[in-house]
Design an enzyme around this catalytic site. Structure first.
Site, PDB file in Angstrom:
ATOM      1  N   SER A  24      15.759  -1.029  -1.039  1.00 31.90           N
ATOM      2  CA  SER A  24      15.311  -0.795   0.342  1.00 31.90           C
ATOM      3  C   SER A  24      16.461  -0.420   1.280  1.00 31.90           C
ATOM      4  CB  SER A  24      14.627  -2.061   0.866  1.00 31.90           C
ATOM      5  OG  SER A  24      14.359  -1.920   2.242  1.00 31.90           O
ATOM      6  N   SER A  26      16.037  -0.850   4.477  1.00 24.98           N
ATOM      7  CA  SER A  26      15.815  -1.629   5.697  1.00 24.98           C
ATOM      8  C   SER A  26      16.971  -2.577   6.028  1.00 24.98           C
ATOM      9  CB  SER A  26      14.494  -2.405   5.589  1.00 24.98           C
ATOM     10  OG  SER A  26      13.428  -1.497   5.558  1.00 24.98           O
ATOM     11  N   SER A  71       6.792  -5.382   1.979  1.00 23.35           N
ATOM     12  CA  SER A  71       6.589  -4.117   1.270  1.00 23.35           C
ATOM     13  C   SER A  71       5.847  -4.399  -0.029  1.00 23.35           C
ATOM     14  CB  SER A  71       7.926  -3.405   1.070  1.00 23.35           C
ATOM     15  OG  SER A  71       7.669  -2.063   0.717  1.00 23.35           O
ATOM     16  N   LYS A  75       1.844  -6.073   0.846  1.00 26.83           N
ATOM     17  CA  LYS A  75       1.338  -5.617   2.149  1.00 26.83           C
ATOM     18  C   LYS A  75      -0.098  -6.056   2.445  1.00 26.83           C
ATOM     19  CE  LYS A  75       4.170  -1.575   3.117  1.00 26.83           C
ATOM     20  NZ  LYS A  75       4.197  -0.140   3.409  1.00 26.83           N
ATOM     21  N   GLY A 137      -4.008   6.176   0.114  1.00 26.04           N
ATOM     22  CA  GLY A 137      -3.290   4.963  -0.271  1.00 26.04           C
ATOM     23  C   GLY A 137      -2.705   4.304   0.967  1.00 26.04           C
ATOM     24  N   GLY A 138      -1.694   3.475   0.752  1.00 24.10           N
ATOM     25  CA  GLY A 138      -1.109   2.716   1.855  1.00 24.10           C
ATOM     26  C   GLY A 138      -0.578   3.611   2.967  1.00 24.10           C
ATOM     27  N   ALA A 139       0.227   4.599   2.618  1.00 25.13           N
ATOM     28  CA  ALA A 139       0.838   5.464   3.637  1.00 25.13           C
ATOM     29  C   ALA A 139      -0.233   6.268   4.373  1.00 25.13           C
ATOM     30  CB  ALA A 139       1.859   6.402   2.989  1.00 25.13           C
ATOM     31  N   TYR A 241      10.559  11.336   1.342  1.00 24.10           N
ATOM     32  CA  TYR A 241      11.883  11.761   1.826  1.00 24.10           C
ATOM     33  C   TYR A 241      12.923  11.817   0.712  1.00 24.10           C
ATOM     34  CZ  TYR A 241      12.616   6.670   2.308  1.00 24.10           C
ATOM     35  OH  TYR A 241      12.693   5.323   2.088  1.00 24.10           O
ATOM     36  N   GLY A 262       9.575  12.864   5.284  1.00 26.47           N
ATOM     37  CA  GLY A 262       9.225  11.475   5.557  1.00 26.47           C
ATOM     38  C   GLY A 262      10.330  10.632   6.184  1.00 26.47           C
TER      39      GLY A 262
HETATM   40  P1  NAD Z   1      -0.412   4.409  -2.959  1.00 25.97           P
HETATM   41  O1  NAD Z   1      -0.257   4.094  -4.403  1.00 25.97           O
HETATM   42  O2  NAD Z   1      -0.949   3.393  -2.040  1.00 25.97           O
HETATM   43  O3  NAD Z   1      -1.346   5.727  -2.819  1.00 25.97           O
HETATM   44  C1  NAD Z   1      -1.205   6.809  -3.689  1.00 25.97           C
HETATM   45  C2  NAD Z   1      -2.054   7.985  -3.217  1.00 25.97           C
HETATM   46  O4  NAD Z   1      -1.711   9.129  -4.028  1.00 25.97           O
HETATM   47  C3  NAD Z   1      -3.557   7.794  -3.381  1.00 25.97           C
HETATM   48  O5  NAD Z   1      -4.220   8.481  -2.346  1.00 25.97           O
HETATM   49  C4  NAD Z   1      -3.839   8.460  -4.733  1.00 25.97           C
HETATM   50  O6  NAD Z   1      -5.181   8.887  -4.867  1.00 25.97           O
HETATM   51  C5  NAD Z   1      -2.896   9.643  -4.646  1.00 25.97           C
HETATM   52  N1  NAD Z   1      -2.534  10.166  -5.972  1.00 25.97           N
HETATM   53  C6  NAD Z   1      -1.863   9.511  -6.952  1.00 25.97           C
HETATM   54  N2  NAD Z   1      -1.688  10.334  -8.002  1.00 25.97           N
HETATM   55  C7  NAD Z   1      -2.256  11.514  -7.671  1.00 25.97           C
HETATM   56  C8  NAD Z   1      -2.397  12.761  -8.345  1.00 25.97           C
HETATM   57  N3  NAD Z   1      -1.910  12.945  -9.585  1.00 25.97           N
HETATM   58  N4  NAD Z   1      -3.008  13.760  -7.698  1.00 25.97           N
HETATM   59  C9  NAD Z   1      -3.494  13.586  -6.441  1.00 25.97           C
HETATM   60  N5  NAD Z   1      -3.389  12.443  -5.761  1.00 25.97           N
HETATM   61  C10 NAD Z   1      -2.786  11.418  -6.372  1.00 25.97           C
HETATM   62  O7  NAD Z   1       1.005   4.912  -2.493  1.00 25.97           O
HETATM   63  P2  NAD Z   1       1.639   4.870  -1.009  1.00 25.97           P
HETATM   64  O8  NAD Z   1       2.288   3.568  -0.820  1.00 25.97           O
HETATM   65  O9  NAD Z   1       0.615   5.344  -0.041  1.00 25.97           O
HETATM   66  O10 NAD Z   1       2.792   5.960  -1.160  1.00 25.97           O
HETATM   67  C11 NAD Z   1       2.500   7.348  -1.228  1.00 25.97           C
HETATM   68  C12 NAD Z   1       3.787   8.113  -0.965  1.00 25.97           C
HETATM   69  O11 NAD Z   1       4.223   7.846   0.354  1.00 25.97           O
HETATM   70  C13 NAD Z   1       4.950   7.721  -1.885  1.00 25.97           C
HETATM   71  O12 NAD Z   1       5.633   8.889  -2.253  1.00 25.97           O
HETATM   72  C14 NAD Z   1       5.817   6.864  -1.014  1.00 25.97           C
HETATM   73  O13 NAD Z   1       7.183   6.938  -1.377  1.00 25.97           O
HETATM   74  C15 NAD Z   1       5.593   7.508   0.352  1.00 25.97           C
HETATM   75  N6  NAD Z   1       5.825   6.602   1.491  1.00 25.97           N
HETATM   76  C16 NAD Z   1       6.684   7.003   2.459  1.00 25.97           C
HETATM   77  C17 NAD Z   1       6.916   6.197   3.559  1.00 25.97           C
HETATM   78  C18 NAD Z   1       7.888   6.628   4.615  1.00 25.97           C
HETATM   79  O14 NAD Z   1       8.266   5.788   5.452  1.00 25.97           O
HETATM   80  N7  NAD Z   1       8.296   7.868   4.669  1.00 25.97           N
HETATM   81  C19 NAD Z   1       6.235   4.975   3.687  1.00 25.97           C
HETATM   82  C20 NAD Z   1       5.331   4.601   2.682  1.00 25.97           C
HETATM   83  C21 NAD Z   1       5.140   5.433   1.579  1.00 25.97           C
END
Ligand code: NAD
Length: 292
Positions: A24, A26, A71, A75, A137-139, A241, A262
């Protein structure tokens, strides 16, 4: 002043509860900002998974930490262990920042705030605009909910028919039915419906990839197969990012789109958490120079 000199009997501790936690940024980001502003706080990362979470939160209460970040994989699991949740955290169904207000643990979700602030800092005006959002997903969830709160007019959410698809449906329902003081309208589509994706992108002002497609193990891949779906006026953003320029952003650049990675999201989610804990603005420019 060295950290040894800075830490004393009154130092307030902020923690990160994650597994893994070692990667991290952070701790570096917050400690640098505390040092720069001469604030008597310290930030440490703790390797904590779901199994230890309850005991750790009890420990945080007993030790009276000022707050913590949460994280993966905590979460969602953290939520029932807290005393109060912000509206956005409730709707997003996740918490990334907790503040201890006189023994009361209050959960917030600053990821979406961070993303939207990143857009503002990049000069993007989103009030009344339409977004196509890839992912649920989460983001993506944090972004969808915050975008509705922040005045985006319409969000078209695309997800493949995997375990996240029901969350996409839920996010749209929350936006359409529960987020008050907004006229935002959300729709959900299957990512496999390429004709619909092409049409929604054509109608949108901003396209956001909020899936992991574009970073390891999917580096060099993009959910957009045809760059003719993009146009120079479209703003294209990726939550990823690492790498700084994903395949999607590279595709968008060739078309002449403004692109945003990102970094802004991670920086500004931290800045918001910093403000929640300390009541002060993070020296973001300084942190950006030092870390990114
Ligand atoms: P998550 O596991 O909660 O969600 C994953 C998402 O990707 C879902 O919508 C899923 O359906 C989709 N997905 C997975 N495989 C796929 C595929 N082969 N084809 C199409 N869709 C697919 O993950 P998350 O925590 O939401 O993270 C997603 C991305 O966001 C990661 O790359 C993470 O590093 C990035 N992220 C960035 C920040 C930031 O501050 N910039 C914060 C959180 C997450």
């Amino acid at each position: 002043m060295s950290d040894l000199g800075r830490i004393d009997g009154r130092t307030k501790l902020i923690g990160l509860l994650a597994a893994p936690s070692g990667h991290s940024i952070s701790p570096a980001m917050h400690n640098m900002a505390f040092r720069k502003l001469g604030l008597n706080y310290a930030y440490l990362a703790f390797e904590v998974g779901n199994d230890q979470l309850k005991d750790v939160v009890n420990g945080i209460r007993a030790l009276n930490l000022r707050g913590f970040n949460v994280s993966m994989p905590n979460k969602i699991k953290i939520m029932p262990l807290l005393d109060e949740l912000s509206e956005v955290a409730q709707f997003a169904g996740a918490v990334n920042t907790v503040v201890n207000e006189n023994g009361k643990l209050i959960g917030h979700m600053t990821d979406g705030i961070g993303f939207m602030r990143g857009l503002i800092e990049a000069g993007v005006y989103f009030i009344g605009k339409k977004i196509t959002l890839l992912g649920a997903g989460g983001a993506a969830t944090a972004i969808a909910i915050q975008a509705a709160f922040d005045g985006v007019a319409e969000i078209s959410i695309f997800n493949r028919k995997d375990d996240f698809f029901p969350r996409a449906v839920k996010n749209a329902a929350i936006i359409n039915e529960q987020v008050k003081d907004t006229t935002c309208n959300a729709n959900v589509y299957d990512l496999a419906d390429r004709d619909r994706l092409k049409k929604e992108i054509a109608d949108s002002d901003i396209l956001i990839n909020a899936t992991g497609i574009g970073m390891k193990p999917f580096e060099g891949q993009s959910l957009i197969s045809d760059t003719s779906w993009l146009r120079p006026e479209l703003i294209v953003s990726d939550v990823i990012y690492t790498p700084r320029k994903t395949k999607l952003l590279a595709q968008a650049e060739t078309v002449g789109c403004k692109t945003i990675n990102g970094l802004g999201m991670v920086l500004w989610q931290g800045a918001k958490a910093f403000e929640i804990w300390t009541g002060q603005e993070m020296p973001v420019e300084y942190v950006k120079e030092q870390i990114f």
